[in-house]
Scaffold this motif. Structure first.
Motif, short mmCIF file in Angstrom:
data_model
loop_
_atom_site.label_atom_id
_atom_site.label_comp_id
_atom_site.label_asym_id
_atom_site.label_seq_id
_atom_site.Cartn_x
_atom_site.Cartn_y
_atom_site.Cartn_z
N ARG A 222 4.68 5.42 13.95
CA ARG A 222 5.54 4.90 13.81
C ARG A 222 6.84 5.82 15.04
O ARG A 222 7.39 5.53 15.95
N ARG B 271 -4.78 7.50 19.15
CA ARG B 271 -5.35 7.97 17.95
C ARG B 271 -5.90 9.73 17.14
O ARG B 271 -5.55 10.01 16.94
N ARG C 231 0.96 -8.72 14.24
CA ARG C 231 0.65 -7.16 13.98
C ARG C 231 -0.69 -7.47 13.21
O ARG C 231 -1.81 -5.95 13.55
N ASP D 34 -4.32 -4.79 14.83
CA ASP D 34 -4.63 -4.07 14.37
C ASP D 34 -6.36 -4.45 14.43
O ASP D 34 -7.41 -3.50 13.45
N LYS E 101 0.60 -1.18 0.39
CA LYS E 101 -0.07 -0.06 -0.25
C LYS E 101 0.80 1.26 0.32
O LYS E 101 0.60 2.39 -0.71
O1 CDP Z 1 4.56 -0.43 6.29
P1 CDP Z 1 3.39 -1.57 7.40
O2 CDP Z 1 2.23 -1.64 6.80
O3 CDP Z 1 4.14 -2.42 7.54
O4 CDP Z 1 3.36 -0.61 9.05
P2 CDP Z 1 2.61 1.01 8.89
O5 CDP Z 1 1.66 1.78 7.62
O6 CDP Z 1 4.23 1.82 8.62
O7 CDP Z 1 2.02 1.38 10.46
C1 CDP Z 1 2.88 0.76 11.34
C2 CDP Z 1 1.88 0.77 12.53
O8 CDP Z 1 0.81 1.41 12.67
C3 CDP Z 1 0.15 -0.17 12.02
O9 CDP Z 1 0.38 -2.30 12.43
C4 CDP Z 1 -0.65 0.07 12.85
O10 CDP Z 1 -1.13 -0.31 14.49
C5 CDP Z 1 -0.43 1.31 12.60
N1 CDP Z 1 -1.48 1.73 12.08
C6 CDP Z 1 -2.58 2.63 12.60
O11 CDP Z 1 -3.19 2.01 13.22
N2 CDP Z 1 -3.55 3.52 11.54
C7 CDP Z 1 -2.85 3.91 10.41
N3 CDP Z 1 -3.62 4.80 9.79
C8 CDP Z 1 -1.23 3.56 10.28
C9 CDP Z 1 -0.93 2.87 10.88
#
Ligand code: CDP
Length: 222
Positions: free
Chosen positions: A40, A95, A169, A173, A17
Motif C-alpha cells: 500500500r 516484490r 483484487r 492476486d 487475517k
Molecule cells: O487488508 P486487505 O487484505 O484488503 O489488503 P492488504 O493485505 O493490505 O493487501 C493489499 C494488496 O497488496 C493485496 O491485494 C495484494 O495485491 C498485495 N499484497 C501482496 O501482493 N503480497 C503481500 N504479502 C501482501 C499484500
C-alpha cells in the motif's frame, strides 16, 4: 533454522487475517508485520508522484524508496490504495524490492518471534515458517465485512461496489505469475465465513499453538 519463530498468516482480502495476525502476535508476545501495508505504501508513493500504478518503472522506483516507518499511516487504508497496491504488487521487481525488509523482520523481530500477514508469506517470504495459516471466507461475507468497516469509519460506499472491488483484487492476486495468492501446501486452512472474530481467533490459536510450542521447545533444546 532461524532463531526467531515465525507464524505466516496469508489469505484473501477482508478475510480477517490482519486482525488474527495482531491477536496471535499479542497472544505469544511476538512482533507483527502487515506486509500488505508495504505494498500500500508503494501504491501511495506512486500516486503521489503522479504516476499510474501500472507504470512499472514508477512502481519499482517507489518500492526501492519506501520508508517502512510510515506503514501505520491512515492514508494507506482506502479502497483506491488497496486497488493500486494489487496492481503494483504484480510486478516481480516491486516484490523483489520488498523481500529483504520482510525477511529481515522475520529473522530479527526484536522479540522471540514474528507474525507476518499477507499473500505470499508462507509460500515465498518465509517458506520455512514454523506455522502457516491461510484464511478465507465466502466473498459476499468478506465484502459485507469490509463495507461495514468503511461505513463505521465514516466512508460510506455501496456494498455492491465493495464486492466488485474485492472480486477484482482477488482475481488479480490469484492469477499473477509471481507469488500468486494461494495456500502453502503445509498451511492450515481457516474459513471464517461462519465465525465472528473471537471464534476465528479461538480456531486460529488451536491450529497454530501446537506448532509454536514445538518450535519453542526445539529452540530451547537447540
Ligand atoms: O487488508 P486487505 O487484505 O484488503 O489488503 P492488504 O493485505 O493490505 O493487501 C493489499 C494488496 O497488496 C493485496 O491485494 C495484494 O495485491 C498485495 N499484497 C501482496 O501482493 N503480497 C503481500 N504479502 C501482501 C499484500
Amino acid at each position: 533454522m532461524r532463531d526467531s519463530i515465525v507464524i505466516a498468516v496469508d489469505g484473501t482480502a477482508a478475510s480477517g487475517k490482519g486482525t488474527l495476525a495482531v491477536r496471535l502476535a499479542d497472544q505469544f508476545g511476538f512482533a507483527h508485520l502487515d506486509s500488505g501495508a508495504l505494498y500500500r505504501l508503494v501504491a501511495l508513493n506512486v500516486l503521489r508522484a503522479g504516476h499510474h500504478p501500472a507504470d512499472e518503472p514508477g512502481a519499482v522506483a517507489a518500492a526501492v524508496a519506501i520508508d517502512p516507518a510510515s506503514i501505520n499511516s491512515d492514508a494507506l487504508r482506502t479502497d483506491e490504495i488497496a486497488e493500486a497496491a494489487s496492481i503494483v504488487a504484480a510486478f516481480p521487481r516491486v516484490r523483489a524490492a520488498l523481500l529483504g525488509y520482510q525477511r529481515n523482520f522475520a529473522d530479527n523481530p526484536g522479540r522471540m518471534g514474528a507474525v507476518i500477514d499477507g499473500r505470499d508469506i508462507g509460500t515465498v517470504v518465509c517458506p520455512g515458517a514454523d506455522a502457516k495459516l491461510f484464511v478465507d471466507a465466502r466473498v459476499e461475507v468478506r465484502a459485507h465485512r469490509r463495507w461495514r468497516e468503511l461505513e463505521q469509519s465514516g466512508r460510506p460506499v455501496s456494498e455492491a461496489a465493495v464486492l466488485a472491488d474485492i472480486r477484482a483484487r482477488d482475481e488479480r492476486d490469484r492469477t499473477r505469475p509471481t507469488a500468486p495468492l494461494r495456500p502453502a501446501p503445509d498451511a492450515f486452512l481457516l474459513d471464517t465465513s461462519e465465525l465472528d472474530i473471537d471464534a476465528a481467533f479461538v480456531a486460529a490459536l488451536a491450529l497454530v499453538k501446537p506448532r509454536v510450542e514445538e518450535a519453542l521447545r526445539t529452540r530451547r533444546r537447540g
